[in-house]
Motif scaffolding. Structure first.
Motif, PDB file in Angstrom:
ATOM      1  N   MET A 296       0.852  -1.183   0.000  1.00 20.46           N
ATOM      2  CA  MET A 296       0.000   0.000   0.000  1.00 20.46           C
ATOM      3  C   MET A 296       0.894   1.241   0.000  1.00 20.46           C
ATOM      4  O   MET A 296       1.857   1.324   0.777  1.00 20.46           O
ATOM      5  N   THR A 297       0.595   2.176  -0.907  1.00 20.89           N
ATOM      6  CA  THR A 297       1.413   3.380  -1.048  1.00 20.89           C
ATOM      7  C   THR A 297       0.516   4.611  -1.165  1.00 20.89           C
ATOM      8  O   THR A 297      -0.510   4.570  -1.852  1.00 20.89           O
ATOM      9  N   GLU A 298       0.897   5.685  -0.504  1.00 21.17           N
ATOM     10  CA  GLU A 298       0.198   6.947  -0.672  1.00 21.17           C
ATOM     11  C   GLU A 298       0.811   7.659  -1.889  1.00 21.17           C
ATOM     12  O   GLU A 298       1.897   8.232  -1.818  1.00 21.17           O
ATOM     13  N   VAL A 299       0.122   7.582  -3.018  1.00 20.06           N
ATOM     14  CA  VAL A 299       0.681   8.102  -4.264  1.00 20.06           C
ATOM     15  C   VAL A 299       0.594   9.626  -4.342  1.00 20.06           C
ATOM     16  O   VAL A 299       1.345  10.260  -5.087  1.00 20.06           O
ATOM     17  N   MET A 300      -0.341  10.200  -3.605  1.00 22.74           N
ATOM     18  CA  MET A 300      -0.448  11.651  -3.434  1.00 22.74           C
ATOM     19  C   MET A 300      -1.275  11.876  -2.170  1.00 22.74           C
ATOM     20  O   MET A 300      -1.877  10.943  -1.660  1.00 22.74           O
ATOM     21  N   PRO A 301      -1.293  13.069  -1.625  1.00 17.73           N
ATOM     22  CA  PRO A 301      -2.002  13.286  -0.358  1.00 17.73           C
ATOM     23  C   PRO A 301      -3.441  12.759  -0.399  1.00 17.73           C
ATOM     24  O   PRO A 301      -4.211  13.082  -1.308  1.00 17.73           O
ATOM     25  N   GLU A 302      -3.733  11.865   0.578  1.00 17.71           N
ATOM     26  CA  GLU A 302      -5.065  11.284   0.769  1.00 17.71           C
ATOM     27  C   GLU A 302      -5.494  10.382  -0.391  1.00 17.71           C
ATOM     28  O   GLU A 302      -6.679  10.091  -0.563  1.00 17.71           O
ATOM     29  N   ASN A 303      -4.549   9.930  -1.204  1.00 17.12           N
ATOM     30  CA  ASN A 303      -4.831   8.979  -2.274  1.00 17.12           C
ATOM     31  C   ASN A 303      -3.931   7.762  -2.099  1.00 17.12           C
ATOM     32  O   ASN A 303      -2.694   7.887  -2.163  1.00 17.12           O
ATOM     33  N   MET A 304      -4.571   6.620  -1.857  1.00 14.82           N
ATOM     34  CA  MET A 304      -3.825   5.397  -1.575  1.00 14.82           C
ATOM     35  C   MET A 304      -3.905   4.440  -2.774  1.00 14.82           C
ATOM     36  O   MET A 304      -4.953   4.282  -3.418  1.00 14.82           O
ATOM     37  N   SER A 305      -2.794   3.781  -3.056  1.00 13.00           N
ATOM     38  CA  SER A 305      -2.727   2.736  -4.084  1.00 13.00           C
ATOM     39  C   SER A 305      -2.462   1.408  -3.395  1.00 13.00           C
ATOM     40  O   SER A 305      -1.513   1.286  -2.610  1.00 13.00           O
ATOM     41  N   LEU A 306      -3.308   0.416  -3.656  1.00 15.87           N
ATOM     42  CA  LEU A 306      -3.197  -0.894  -3.034  1.00 15.87           C
ATOM     43  C   LEU A 306      -2.845  -1.937  -4.087  1.00 15.87           C
ATOM     44  O   LEU A 306      -3.531  -2.056  -5.108  1.00 15.87           O
ATOM     45  N   LEU A 307      -1.754  -2.681  -3.853  1.00 17.48           N
ATOM     46  CA  LEU A 307      -1.335  -3.760  -4.744  1.00 17.48           C
ATOM     47  C   LEU A 307      -1.505  -5.078  -4.014  1.00 17.48           C
ATOM     48  O   LEU A 307      -0.897  -5.297  -2.958  1.00 17.48           O
ATOM     49  N   ALA A 308      -2.341  -5.954  -4.534  1.00 20.01           N
ATOM     50  CA  ALA A 308      -2.566  -7.275  -3.948  1.00 20.01           C
ATOM     51  C   ALA A 308      -2.052  -8.345  -4.908  1.00 20.01           C
ATOM     52  O   ALA A 308      -2.289  -8.265  -6.118  1.00 20.01           O
ATOM     53  N   LYS A 309      -1.339  -9.326  -4.377  1.00 16.76           N
ATOM     54  CA  LYS A 309      -0.829 -10.422  -5.196  1.00 16.76           C
ATOM     55  C   LYS A 309      -1.845 -11.563  -5.209  1.00 16.76           C
ATOM     56  O   LYS A 309      -2.280 -12.035  -4.156  1.00 16.76           O
ATOM     57  N   GLU A 310      -2.213 -11.997  -6.403  1.00 17.17           N
ATOM     58  CA  GLU A 310      -3.183 -13.076  -6.560  1.00 17.17           C
ATOM     59  C   GLU A 310      -2.633 -14.126  -7.522  1.00 17.17           C
ATOM     60  O   GLU A 310      -1.867 -13.799  -8.435  1.00 17.17           O
ATOM     61  N   PRO A 311      -3.013 -15.393  -7.356  1.00 17.70           N
ATOM     62  CA  PRO A 311      -2.557 -16.434  -8.292  1.00 17.70           C
ATOM     63  C   PRO A 311      -3.136 -16.217  -9.680  1.00 17.70           C
ATOM     64  O   PRO A 311      -4.255 -15.721  -9.834  1.00 17.70           O
ATOM     65  N   SER A 312      -2.360 -16.587 -10.689  1.00 12.86           N
ATOM     66  CA  SER A 312      -2.759 -16.352 -12.081  1.00 12.86           C
ATOM     67  C   SER A 312      -3.854 -17.301 -12.548  1.00 12.86           C
ATOM     68  O   SER A 312      -4.641 -16.956 -13.427  1.00 12.86           O
ATOM     69  N   GLY A 313      -3.884 -18.518 -12.003  1.00 16.90           N
ATOM     70  CA  GLY A 313      -4.886 -19.497 -12.442  1.00 16.90           C
ATOM     71  C   GLY A 313      -4.252 -20.850 -12.686  1.00 16.90           C
ATOM     72  O   GLY A 313      -3.604 -21.414 -11.803  1.00 16.90           O
ATOM     73  N   VAL A 314      -4.413 -21.370 -13.899  1.00 13.80           N
ATOM     74  CA  VAL A 314      -3.899 -22.694 -14.258  1.00 13.80           C
ATOM     75  C   VAL A 314      -2.577 -22.523 -15.004  1.00 13.80           C
ATOM     76  O   VAL A 314      -2.498 -21.793 -15.995  1.00 13.80           O
ATOM     77  N   ALA A 315      -1.549 -23.209 -14.536  1.00 14.75           N
ATOM     78  CA  ALA A 315      -0.231 -23.158 -15.165  1.00 14.75           C
ATOM     79  C   ALA A 315       0.056 -24.471 -15.889  1.00 14.75           C
ATOM     80  O   ALA A 315      -0.124 -25.549 -15.316  1.00 14.75           O
ATOM     81  N   ALA A 316       0.502 -24.379 -17.124  1.00 14.01           N
ATOM     82  CA  ALA A 316       1.010 -25.538 -17.862  1.00 14.01           C
ATOM     83  C   ALA A 316       2.518 -25.556 -17.723  1.00 14.01           C
ATOM     84  O   ALA A 316       3.188 -24.553 -18.007  1.00 14.01           O
ATOM     85  N   ILE A 317       3.072 -26.675 -17.275  1.00  8.55           N
ATOM     86  CA  ILE A 317       4.499 -26.797 -17.021  1.00  8.55           C
ATOM     87  C   ILE A 317       5.073 -27.831 -17.980  1.00  8.55           C
ATOM     88  O   ILE A 317       4.796 -29.030 -17.852  1.00  8.55           O
ATOM     89  N   ILE A 318       5.843 -27.367 -18.956  1.00  8.04           N
ATOM     90  CA  ILE A 318       6.404 -28.239 -19.983  1.00  8.04           C
ATOM     91  C   ILE A 318       7.877 -28.449 -19.662  1.00  8.04           C
ATOM     92  O   ILE A 318       8.683 -27.518 -19.713  1.00  8.04           O
ATOM     93  N   VAL A 319       8.227 -29.686 -19.298  1.00  9.92           N
ATOM     94  CA  VAL A 319       9.523 -29.999 -18.694  1.00  9.92           C
ATOM     95  C   VAL A 319      10.443 -30.663 -19.722  1.00  9.92           C
ATOM     96  O   VAL A 319      10.023 -31.584 -20.428  1.00  9.92           O
ATOM     97  N   PRO A 320      11.713 -30.253 -19.810  1.00  7.54           N
ATOM     98  CA  PRO A 320      12.662 -30.895 -20.712  1.00  7.54           C
ATOM     99  C   PRO A 320      13.268 -32.155 -20.090  1.00  7.54           C
ATOM    100  O   PRO A 320      13.072 -32.419 -18.904  1.00  7.54           O
ATOM    101  N   TRP A 321      14.054 -32.866 -20.877  1.00 10.38           N
ATOM    102  CA  TRP A 321      14.632 -34.132 -20.421  1.00 10.38           C
ATOM    103  C   TRP A 321      15.925 -33.956 -19.650  1.00 10.38           C
ATOM    104  O   TRP A 321      16.313 -34.828 -18.880  1.00 10.38           O
TER     105      TRP A 321
END
Length: 256
Positions: free
Chosen positions: A126-151
């Protein structure tokens, strides 16, 4: 020697799936057959991606930090208990000398323990980007990941993508290399022993030519692709993924 001939099935929604024709797995040192694997198909990929999407949207996996941390620690402990067996299988299937195979498995265990801790520390900002204005950054999972593995590092490069995906709250569909499906199966057996893991969080479909990888790249149920391999294949994945604007992590030619 490996104790007995092994066979690698698919892993979908918490179940081992013995579907599809089988192909041989050989020891690169002498060409000896050491096992077989069931080859995948587009319908099997659809089942796996649907299972992953359902687990992401209908369980508490994405929001339960404590569960994810606990399961990653249990995963590490299961791999510790099977360490010697895993090392031997990497050597017989991949061709590494025992010392390098041991290093690969130990890296996997260390990575799982690291991401278990990280799963409890996914803080936003959370950051105050200007007086009395707050910016909130929340980390969320992207969803379904495909993992392609080499040998070439089938255990390390699997865990390097799977562990952070699990820590972040994503669900996954793995495509192991056709040269090394047995070690992928053995590692997933460690995961399958954990009762608290919701079914569908981790899935795996063995390759059949290029069918499985291409279907994952095109799937509307896949949000992220992690791929290590050739630049030529990476270009094809990028082209196939463009229609759905997937997030891509491409390690191409060993230089990315």
């Amino acid at each position: 020697m490996i104790k007995s001939m092994q066979i690698a099935p698919h892993y979908i929604q918490g179940e081992w799936v013995n579907e599809g024709d089988t192909a041989e797995v050989t020891n690169p040192a002498n060409g000896e057959c050491i096992g077989h694997y069931h080859m995948g198909s587009a319908p099997l990929v659809a089942r796996a991606t649907t299972a992953a999407r359902t687990a992401f949207e209908q369980t508490d996996w994405a929001n339960n930090h404590r569960r994810r941390a606990s399961i990653l620690l249990q995963f590490a402990n299961q791999m510790k208990s099977m360490r010697e067996e895993l090392i031997k299988l990497v050597t017989y299937e991949n061709g590494k000398v025992m010392m390098q195979a041991a290093m690969e498995i130990d890296i996997c265990i260390s990575e799982l323990e690291y991401y278990a801790g990280l799963a409890r520390n996914l803080f936003g900002r959370m950051t105050e980007v200007m007086p009395e204005n707050m910016s909130l950054l929340a980390k969320e999972p992207s969803g379904v990941a495909a993992i392609i593995v080499p040998w070439n590092a089938p255990a390390t490069l699997l865990i390097r993508s799977l562990a952070p995906a699990m820590a972040a709250g994503c669900t996954s569909v793995i495509k192991p290399a056709p040269q090394t499906p047995l070690i992928n199966h053995k590692i997933l057996q460690c995961l399958d022993k954990i009762d608290d893991l919701p079914s569908g969080v981790v899935n795996s479909v063995n390759e059949n030519g290029i069918i499985v990888g291409q279907t994952l790249a095109e799937s509307h149920d896949v949000d992220v692709i992690s791929f290590t391999g050739s630049s030529q294949t990476g270009k094809r994945i990028m082209a196939s993924a463009s229609d759905t604007l997937k997030t891509l992590s491409l390690e191409l030619g060993g230089k990315a």
